[in-house]
Design a protein around this motif. Structure first.
Motif, PDB file in Angstrom:
ATOM      1  N   GLY A 147       4.068  13.677 -25.349  1.00  0.00           N
ATOM      2  CA  GLY A 147       4.776  14.434 -24.330  1.00  0.00           C
ATOM      3  C   GLY A 147       4.729  13.835 -22.926  1.00  0.00           C
ATOM      4  O   GLY A 147       5.065  14.499 -21.958  1.00  0.00           O
ATOM      5  N   ARG A 148       4.316  12.580 -22.797  1.00  0.00           N
ATOM      6  CA  ARG A 148       4.189  11.956 -21.473  1.00  0.00           C
ATOM      7  C   ARG A 148       5.331  10.979 -21.219  1.00  0.00           C
ATOM      8  O   ARG A 148       5.777  10.291 -22.135  1.00  0.00           O
ATOM      9  N   PRO A 149       5.779  10.879 -19.967  1.00  0.00           N
ATOM     10  CA  PRO A 149       6.879   9.950 -19.641  1.00  0.00           C
ATOM     11  C   PRO A 149       6.470   8.490 -19.867  1.00  0.00           C
ATOM     12  O   PRO A 149       5.350   8.093 -19.527  1.00  0.00           O
ATOM     13  N   ILE A 150       7.391   7.710 -20.374  1.00  0.00           N
ATOM     14  CA  ILE A 150       7.120   6.311 -20.676  1.00  0.00           C
ATOM     15  C   ILE A 150       6.697   5.532 -19.438  1.00  0.00           C
ATOM     16  O   ILE A 150       5.794   4.701 -19.513  1.00  0.00           O
ATOM     17  N   LYS A 151       7.301   5.811 -18.292  1.00  0.00           N
ATOM     18  CA  LYS A 151       6.931   5.075 -17.070  1.00  0.00           C
ATOM     19  C   LYS A 151       5.444   5.250 -16.747  1.00  0.00           C
ATOM     20  O   LYS A 151       4.775   4.306 -16.350  1.00  0.00           O
ATOM     21  N   LYS A 152       4.937   6.453 -16.922  1.00  0.00           N
ATOM     22  CA  LYS A 152       3.521   6.709 -16.656  1.00  0.00           C
ATOM     23  C   LYS A 152       2.642   5.993 -17.680  1.00  0.00           C
ATOM     24  O   LYS A 152       1.581   5.475 -17.341  1.00  0.00           O
ATOM     25  N   LEU A 153       3.093   5.986 -18.926  1.00  0.00           N
ATOM     26  CA  LEU A 153       2.332   5.308 -19.973  1.00  0.00           C
ATOM     27  C   LEU A 153       2.262   3.804 -19.708  1.00  0.00           C
ATOM     28  O   LEU A 153       1.193   3.193 -19.841  1.00  0.00           O
ATOM     29  N   ILE A 154       3.388   3.222 -19.326  1.00  0.00           N
ATOM     30  CA  ILE A 154       3.433   1.782 -19.019  1.00  0.00           C
ATOM     31  C   ILE A 154       2.478   1.468 -17.862  1.00  0.00           C
ATOM     32  O   ILE A 154       1.723   0.500 -17.913  1.00  0.00           O
ATOM     33  N   GLN A 155       2.496   2.303 -16.827  1.00  0.00           N
ATOM     34  CA  GLN A 155       1.610   2.065 -15.684  1.00  0.00           C
ATOM     35  C   GLN A 155       0.148   2.175 -16.103  1.00  0.00           C
ATOM     36  O   GLN A 155      -0.688   1.372 -15.679  1.00  0.00           O
ATOM     37  N   GLU A 156      -0.172   3.141 -16.937  1.00  0.00           N
ATOM     38  CA  GLU A 156      -1.551   3.307 -17.403  1.00  0.00           C
ATOM     39  C   GLU A 156      -1.990   2.076 -18.205  1.00  0.00           C
ATOM     40  O   GLU A 156      -3.120   1.592 -18.054  1.00  0.00           O
ATOM     41  N   ILE A 157      -1.093   1.550 -19.029  1.00  0.00           N
ATOM     42  CA  ILE A 157      -1.408   0.346 -19.802  1.00  0.00           C
ATOM     43  C   ILE A 157      -1.586  -0.848 -18.871  1.00  0.00           C
ATOM     44  O   ILE A 157      -2.541  -1.618 -19.007  1.00  0.00           O
ATOM     45  N   ARG A 158      -0.682  -0.991 -17.921  1.00  0.00           N
ATOM     46  CA  ARG A 158      -0.784  -2.103 -16.952  1.00  0.00           C
ATOM     47  C   ARG A 158      -2.113  -2.027 -16.201  1.00  0.00           C
ATOM     48  O   ARG A 158      -2.781  -3.051 -15.997  1.00  0.00           O
ATOM     49  N   ASP A 159      -2.509  -0.831 -15.794  1.00  0.00           N
ATOM     50  CA  ASP A 159      -3.785  -0.656 -15.108  1.00  0.00           C
ATOM     51  C   ASP A 159      -4.930  -1.116 -15.998  1.00  0.00           C
ATOM     52  O   ASP A 159      -5.865  -1.784 -15.547  1.00  0.00           O
ATOM     53  N   GLY A 160      -4.853  -0.744 -17.288  1.00  0.00           N
ATOM     54  CA  GLY A 160      -5.894  -1.138 -18.234  1.00  0.00           C
ATOM     55  C   GLY A 160      -5.928  -2.639 -18.480  1.00  0.00           C
ATOM     56  O   GLY A 160      -6.980  -3.206 -18.790  1.00  0.00           O
ATOM     57  N   LEU A 161      -4.791  -3.282 -18.344  1.00  0.00           N
ATOM     58  CA  LEU A 161      -4.709  -4.733 -18.503  1.00  0.00           C
ATOM     59  C   LEU A 161      -5.089  -5.468 -17.224  1.00  0.00           C
ATOM     60  O   LEU A 161      -5.253  -6.681 -17.221  1.00  0.00           O
ATOM     61  N   GLY A 162      -5.158  -4.718 -16.136  1.00  0.00           N
ATOM     62  CA  GLY A 162      -5.479  -5.309 -14.836  1.00  0.00           C
ATOM     63  C   GLY A 162      -4.315  -6.076 -14.234  1.00  0.00           C
ATOM     64  O   GLY A 162      -4.512  -7.038 -13.494  1.00  0.00           O
ATOM     65  N   ILE A 163      -3.074  -5.608 -14.538  1.00  0.00           N
ATOM     66  CA  ILE A 163      -1.870  -6.293 -13.994  1.00  0.00           C
ATOM     67  C   ILE A 163      -0.916  -5.300 -13.366  1.00  0.00           C
ATOM     68  O   ILE A 163      -0.933  -4.146 -13.658  1.00  0.00           O
TER      69      ILE A 163
END
Length: 163
Positions: A147-163
């Motif tokens: 139920g979460r927006p894709i843009k937020k998910l992408i940002q969370e992943i990018r944060d986890g990747l450190g990029i």
């Protein structure tokens, strides 16, 4: 970043949808092992019916090995983590567990294409529960997608990747 970004998680967690967008944003190739198998061998449901799950899992391992040979975003099938060999292959990369819940999956996925739950959607939770500890053990990052927006998910992943 060296190696691949590997998306693991239960069926319907968004590995394909999110993986395509993540790969595009990061300028990487997107590889969906289930889609590759289906493209070359026919529908996965039919493979399960005609040749059995073990045959499918053998194919899955060989496609996973090939996919992980290059920098890419790789979406695995929900059960790819069941085999020890696959766990060894996956663990050498940045593994993201896309977590979700039955309420966010049932009714949203095409059940006819899901051989393990097609005849009993309630099996989703049983399968999830059985695989959860393996998903968690392999993951370097966990993202709840339900139920979460894709843009937020992408940002969370990018944060986890450190990029």
């Amino acid at each position: 970043m060296a190696g691949a970004i590997v998306l693991i998680g239960p069926m319907g967690s968004g590995k394909t949808t999110l993986g395509k967008k993540l790969a595009k944003e990061l300028g990487l190739q997107f590889i969906d092992t289930d889609k590759q198998i289906a493209g070359e061998h026919g529908p996965i449901t039919k493979l399960f019916e005609e040749k059995g799950e073990a045959y499918f899992r053998d194919l899955e391992t060989s496609y996973l090995e090939a996919a992980l040979e290059q920098p890419a975003v790789v979406a695995t099938g929900g059960g790819a983590i069941l085999r020890q060999r696959n766990q060894e292959l996956i663990s050498k990369h940045h593994v993201i567990f896309l977590d979700t819940s039955a309420e966010h999956v049932i009714g949203k996925v095409n059940m006819s294409k899901r051989p393990l739950i097609r005849d009993n959607p309630k099996r989703w939770q049983e399968i999830y529960d059985a695989r959860l500890s393996t998903y968690q053990a392999l993951a370097k990052q966990t993202v709840f997608t339900g139920g979460r927006p894709i843009k937020k998910l992408i940002q969370e992943i990018r944060d986890g990747l450190g990029i």
